[in-house]
Design a protein around this motif. Structure first.
Motif, PDB file in Angstrom:
ATOM      1  N   HIS A  74       0.827  -1.205   0.000  1.00  0.00           N
ATOM      2  CA  HIS A  74       0.000   0.000   0.000  1.00  0.00           C
ATOM      3  C   HIS A  74       0.865   1.259   0.000  1.00  0.00           C
ATOM      4  O   HIS A  74       0.556   2.242  -0.685  1.00  0.00           O
ATOM      5  N   ALA A  75       1.947   1.228   0.735  1.00  0.00           N
ATOM      6  CA  ALA A  75       2.788   2.421   0.884  1.00  0.00           C
ATOM      7  C   ALA A  75       3.393   2.888  -0.434  1.00  0.00           C
ATOM      8  O   ALA A  75       3.608   4.089  -0.633  1.00  0.00           O
ATOM      9  N   VAL A  76       3.685   1.961  -1.347  1.00  0.00           N
ATOM     10  CA  VAL A  76       4.364   2.345  -2.598  1.00  0.00           C
ATOM     11  C   VAL A  76       3.410   2.808  -3.686  1.00  0.00           C
ATOM     12  O   VAL A  76       3.856   3.268  -4.751  1.00  0.00           O
ATOM     13  N   GLU A  77       2.115   2.722  -3.462  1.00  0.00           N
ATOM     14  CA  GLU A  77       1.157   3.027  -4.529  1.00  0.00           C
ATOM     15  C   GLU A  77       1.291   4.477  -5.003  1.00  0.00           C
ATOM     16  O   GLU A  77       1.195   5.418  -4.230  1.00  0.00           O
ATOM     17  N   GLY A  78       1.555   4.632  -6.281  1.00  0.00           N
ATOM     18  CA  GLY A  78       1.561   5.949  -6.902  1.00  0.00           C
ATOM     19  C   GLY A  78       2.787   6.797  -6.664  1.00  0.00           C
ATOM     20  O   GLY A  78       2.823   7.968  -7.073  1.00  0.00           O
ATOM     21  N   VAL A  79       3.834   6.245  -6.027  1.00  0.00           N
ATOM     22  CA  VAL A  79       5.011   7.066  -5.731  1.00  0.00           C
ATOM     23  C   VAL A  79       5.933   7.150  -6.941  1.00  0.00           C
ATOM     24  O   VAL A  79       5.999   6.230  -7.764  1.00  0.00           O
ATOM     25  N   GLN A  80       6.635   8.265  -7.042  1.00  0.00           N
ATOM     26  CA  GLN A  80       7.651   8.423  -8.085  1.00  0.00           C
ATOM     27  C   GLN A  80       9.056   8.114  -7.564  1.00  0.00           C
ATOM     28  O   GLN A  80       9.965   7.846  -8.346  1.00  0.00           O
ATOM     29  N   ALA A  81       9.218   8.156  -6.257  1.00  0.00           N
ATOM     30  CA  ALA A  81      10.534   7.901  -5.666  1.00  0.00           C
ATOM     31  C   ALA A  81      10.363   7.314  -4.277  1.00  0.00           C
ATOM     32  O   ALA A  81       9.350   7.536  -3.607  1.00  0.00           O
ATOM     33  N   ILE A  82      11.375   6.546  -3.859  1.00  0.00           N
ATOM     34  CA  ILE A  82      11.386   5.926  -2.537  1.00  0.00           C
ATOM     35  C   ILE A  82      12.739   6.185  -1.894  1.00  0.00           C
ATOM     36  O   ILE A  82      13.784   6.001  -2.525  1.00  0.00           O
ATOM     37  N   ALA A  83      12.732   6.621  -0.635  1.00  0.00           N
ATOM     38  CA  ALA A  83      13.954   6.722   0.170  1.00  0.00           C
ATOM     39  C   ALA A  83      13.809   5.740   1.325  1.00  0.00           C
ATOM     40  O   ALA A  83      12.944   5.904   2.179  1.00  0.00           O
ATOM     41  N   GLU A 117       4.852  -2.283  -8.151  1.00  0.00           N
ATOM     42  CA  GLU A 117       4.253  -0.992  -8.470  1.00  0.00           C
ATOM     43  C   GLU A 117       4.790  -0.463  -9.797  1.00  0.00           C
ATOM     44  O   GLU A 117       4.038   0.055 -10.632  1.00  0.00           O
ATOM     45  N   ALA A 118       6.092  -0.591  -9.990  1.00  0.00           N
ATOM     46  CA  ALA A 118       6.717  -0.060 -11.204  1.00  0.00           C
ATOM     47  C   ALA A 118       6.232  -0.768 -12.467  1.00  0.00           C
ATOM     48  O   ALA A 118       6.250  -0.178 -13.551  1.00  0.00           O
ATOM     49  N   ARG A 119       5.792  -2.017 -12.326  1.00  0.00           N
ATOM     50  CA  ARG A 119       5.396  -2.800 -13.506  1.00  0.00           C
ATOM     51  C   ARG A 119       3.888  -2.925 -13.682  1.00  0.00           C
ATOM     52  O   ARG A 119       3.426  -3.646 -14.560  1.00  0.00           O
ATOM     53  N   LYS A 120       3.117  -2.210 -12.858  1.00  0.00           N
ATOM     54  CA  LYS A 120       1.668  -2.191 -13.063  1.00  0.00           C
ATOM     55  C   LYS A 120       1.358  -1.490 -14.376  1.00  0.00           C
ATOM     56  O   LYS A 120       1.897  -0.437 -14.685  1.00  0.00           O
ATOM     57  N   GLU A 121       0.472  -2.067 -15.150  1.00  0.00           N
ATOM     58  CA  GLU A 121       0.142  -1.486 -16.451  1.00  0.00           C
ATOM     59  C   GLU A 121      -0.402  -0.073 -16.302  1.00  0.00           C
ATOM     60  O   GLU A 121      -0.155   0.799 -17.137  1.00  0.00           O
ATOM     61  N   THR A 122      -1.154   0.170 -15.233  1.00  0.00           N
ATOM     62  CA  THR A 122      -1.784   1.482 -15.066  1.00  0.00           C
ATOM     63  C   THR A 122      -0.782   2.566 -14.679  1.00  0.00           C
ATOM     64  O   THR A 122      -1.040   3.746 -14.896  1.00  0.00           O
ATOM     65  N   GLY A 125       6.298   2.413 -15.147  1.00  0.00           N
ATOM     66  CA  GLY A 125       7.381   3.368 -15.316  1.00  0.00           C
ATOM     67  C   GLY A 125       7.261   4.629 -14.498  1.00  0.00           C
ATOM     68  O   GLY A 125       8.131   5.503 -14.570  1.00  0.00           O
ATOM     69  N   SER A 126       6.206   4.754 -13.677  1.00  0.00           N
ATOM     70  CA  SER A 126       6.056   5.987 -12.900  1.00  0.00           C
ATOM     71  C   SER A 126       7.054   6.067 -11.745  1.00  0.00           C
ATOM     72  O   SER A 126       7.462   7.156 -11.348  1.00  0.00           O
ATOM     73  N   GLU A 267      15.780  11.448 -13.748  1.00  0.00           N
ATOM     74  CA  GLU A 267      16.147  11.684 -15.148  1.00  0.00           C
ATOM     75  C   GLU A 267      17.041  10.587 -15.715  1.00  0.00           C
ATOM     76  O   GLU A 267      17.449  10.666 -16.872  1.00  0.00           O
ATOM     77  N   ARG A 268      17.335   9.541 -14.909  1.00  0.00           N
ATOM     78  CA  ARG A 268      18.262   8.496 -15.370  1.00  0.00           C
ATOM     79  C   ARG A 268      17.718   7.117 -15.031  1.00  0.00           C
ATOM     80  O   ARG A 268      18.242   6.434 -14.151  1.00  0.00           O
ATOM     81  N   PRO A 269      16.667   6.683 -15.699  1.00  0.00           N
ATOM     82  CA  PRO A 269      16.105   5.357 -15.397  1.00  0.00           C
ATOM     83  C   PRO A 269      17.147   4.252 -15.554  1.00  0.00           C
ATOM     84  O   PRO A 269      17.947   4.265 -16.487  1.00  0.00           O
ATOM     85  N   GLY A 270      17.135   3.333 -14.594  1.00  0.00           N
ATOM     86  CA  GLY A 270      18.046   2.198 -14.661  1.00  0.00           C
ATOM     87  C   GLY A 270      19.448   2.464 -14.148  1.00  0.00           C
ATOM     88  O   GLY A 270      20.280   1.546 -14.105  1.00  0.00           O
ATOM     89  N   ALA A 271      19.755   3.700 -13.732  1.00  0.00           N
ATOM     90  CA  ALA A 271      21.107   4.021 -13.243  1.00  0.00           C
ATOM     91  C   ALA A 271      21.385   3.293 -11.929  1.00  0.00           C
ATOM     92  O   ALA A 271      20.471   2.989 -11.155  1.00  0.00           O
ATOM     93  N   ARG A 272      22.657   3.023 -11.671  1.00  0.00           N
ATOM     94  CA  ARG A 272      23.095   2.371 -10.441  1.00  0.00           C
ATOM     95  C   ARG A 272      24.294   3.145  -9.894  1.00  0.00           C
ATOM     96  O   ARG A 272      25.309   3.290 -10.585  1.00  0.00           O
ATOM     97  N   GLU A 273      24.182   3.662  -8.658  1.00  0.00           N
ATOM     98  CA  GLU A 273      25.266   4.453  -8.071  1.00  0.00           C
ATOM     99  C   GLU A 273      25.405   4.159  -6.584  1.00  0.00           C
ATOM    100  O   GLU A 273      24.416   3.943  -5.891  1.00  0.00           O
ATOM    101  N   ARG A 274      26.655   4.199  -6.114  1.00  0.00           N
ATOM    102  CA  ARG A 274      26.953   4.057  -4.687  1.00  0.00           C
ATOM    103  C   ARG A 274      27.840   5.225  -4.261  1.00  0.00           C
ATOM    104  O   ARG A 274      28.755   5.610  -5.009  1.00  0.00           O
ATOM    105  N   TYR A 275      27.564   5.782  -3.076  1.00  0.00           N
ATOM    106  CA  TYR A 275      28.295   6.951  -2.610  1.00  0.00           C
ATOM    107  C   TYR A 275      28.780   6.751  -1.177  1.00  0.00           C
ATOM    108  O   TYR A 275      28.019   6.324  -0.310  1.00  0.00           O
ATOM    109  N   LEU A 276      30.032   7.131  -0.944  1.00  0.00           N
ATOM    110  CA  LEU A 276      30.615   7.194   0.389  1.00  0.00           C
ATOM    111  C   LEU A 276      30.516   8.633   0.883  1.00  0.00           C
ATOM    112  O   LEU A 276      30.950   9.562   0.193  1.00  0.00           O
ATOM    113  N   LEU A 277      29.933   8.820   2.078  1.00  0.00           N
ATOM    114  CA  LEU A 277      29.692  10.167   2.602  1.00  0.00           C
ATOM    115  C   LEU A 277      30.501  10.373   3.870  1.00  0.00           C
ATOM    116  O   LEU A 277      30.230   9.745   4.900  1.00  0.00           O
TER     117      LEU A 277
END
Length: 352
Positions: A74-83, A117-122, A125-126, A267-277
């Motif tokens: 339920h939590a992921v419904e309709g979201v464009q991003a997840i942290a 959620e990402a693969r729901k037809e409705t 890709g959102s 703006e970069r679908p499919g990108a993979r990145e790791r960062y040391l902070l």
């Protein structure tokens, strides 16, 4: 940026997550946050975040068990991003199994829901971005040779090996480190196996300090390292030196980097990145006491002196956080400012 994008922040009442929510709200996002239950601390957080939105920018979803199958459907419904910031933390547990299971399954449960959620037809890709806040504990290992420079390519294999050796007698801090390694490995493995279309980024901050957005009750539930500042400010002992205590990132920088990663990843679908902070040294437990005594002279009879200016064993390890610094796009918040701002938040809360 289009207004009112919807971002999901797991464990929104956590120390870093609360600041992250504030950053997204200020940028015009709608924020949906997960909590285990609507506690008094959650209600305090809601009031604290109220100044960053118009009354319609924040919603909460209860997820009592993040490791349960379908927990986040339920939590992921309709979201464009997840942290993803929800994570089990215990320094007293000696049996690795419960914490390891919660850390790994909490991550894979969320990703499974996200992929569905990402693969729901409705809404195909959102969902554009999933950012996972990991930890320096997944990177740093004192078993590396002298002079080693830690980067995003490193993994803390020593913690996992130590846990396997000690079994149910493993110290809590080792379990914590191993759980961070295992959860992040599971995150990347999921991405490889499913070939998820959304971007995936992992942030690995050093010990996080900086002013809490709100003070939880009891105060003992403060995030571990900012609790060190609280304790020293109130007359507690100065923690012993440890190599990992030479790393640090301000909570406001971590929150900003979560936001910047999402903005870039959309703006970069499919990108993979790791960062040391990690912000630049010098950083040390004694440095906390020094900064507090310098900035709050009226409390010098309370704050322990320790050994002012004490230098610690020469650290041959180095940390290259230039990649994260580039994404941040400004100077890191410094150690002394972070310590002093934390103490200022404690004072404000005590006066209020």
């Amino acid at each position: 940026m289009a207004s009112k994008r919807l971002v999901l922040i797991t464990g929104i009442n956590g120390y870093i997550a609360a600041h992250t929510a504030a950053v997204f709200l200020k940028a015009g996002y709608t924020v949906r946050g997960t909590v285990r239950a609507r506690t008094a601390n959650v209600e305090t957080l809601v009031r604290s975040l109220g100044k960053f939105h118009d009354g319609n920018g924040l919603e909460l979803v209860e997820v009592p068990d993040i490791s349960a199958n379908g927990a986040f459907d339920h939590a992921v419904e309709g979201v464009q991003a997840i942290a993803h910031l929800a994570s089990p933390v215990s320094m007293t547990e000696t049996d690795p199994a419960p914490m390891m299971r919660a850390a790994v399954q909490g991550t894979t449960s969320l990703l499974t829901s996200a992929l569905g959620e990402a693969r729901k037809e409705t809404r195909k890709g959102s969902l554009k971005s999933v950012v996972f806040v990991s930890s320096m504990s997944a990177i740093f290992s004192p078993s590396r040779p002298a002079g080693h420079v830690f980067t995003e390519a490193d993994w803390n294999e020593a913690a996992e090996e130590e846990m396997r050796r000690l079994g149910k007698n493993t110290p809590g801090y080792v379990i914590y480190q191993a759980s961070k390694v295992a959860a992040e490995r599971a995150y990347w493995e999921f991405g490889r196996e499913t070939r998820a279309d959304f971007a995936m980024t992992a942030l690995c901050p050093g010990l996080v300090l900086g002013p809490p957005l709100y003070l939880p009750k009891p105060i003992s539930s403060l995030s571990m390292r900012v609790k060190d500042v609280y304790d020293i400010f109130h007359g507690g002992h100065i923690p012993e030196f440890a190599p990992i205590r030479t790393t640090f990132a301000d909570v406001r920088d971590v929150a900003e980097l979560v936001f910047r990663a999402v903005e870039r990843d959309i703006e970069r679908p499919g990108a993979r990145e790791r960062y040391l902070l990690t912000a630049p040294p010098p950083i040390s437990p004694q440095g906390i006491a020094d900064a507090l005594r310098d900035s709050f002279p009226e409390r010098r009879d309370i704050i322990r002196e320790g050994n002012p200016g004490e230098t610690y064993p020469d650290m041959t390890f180095r940390f290259d956080s230039s990649k994260a610094a580039s994404l941040l796009g400004r100077d890191w918040i410094g150690f002394q400012r972070s310590v002093v701002d934390s103490a200022g938040a404690f004072l404000d809360a005590e006066i209020a």
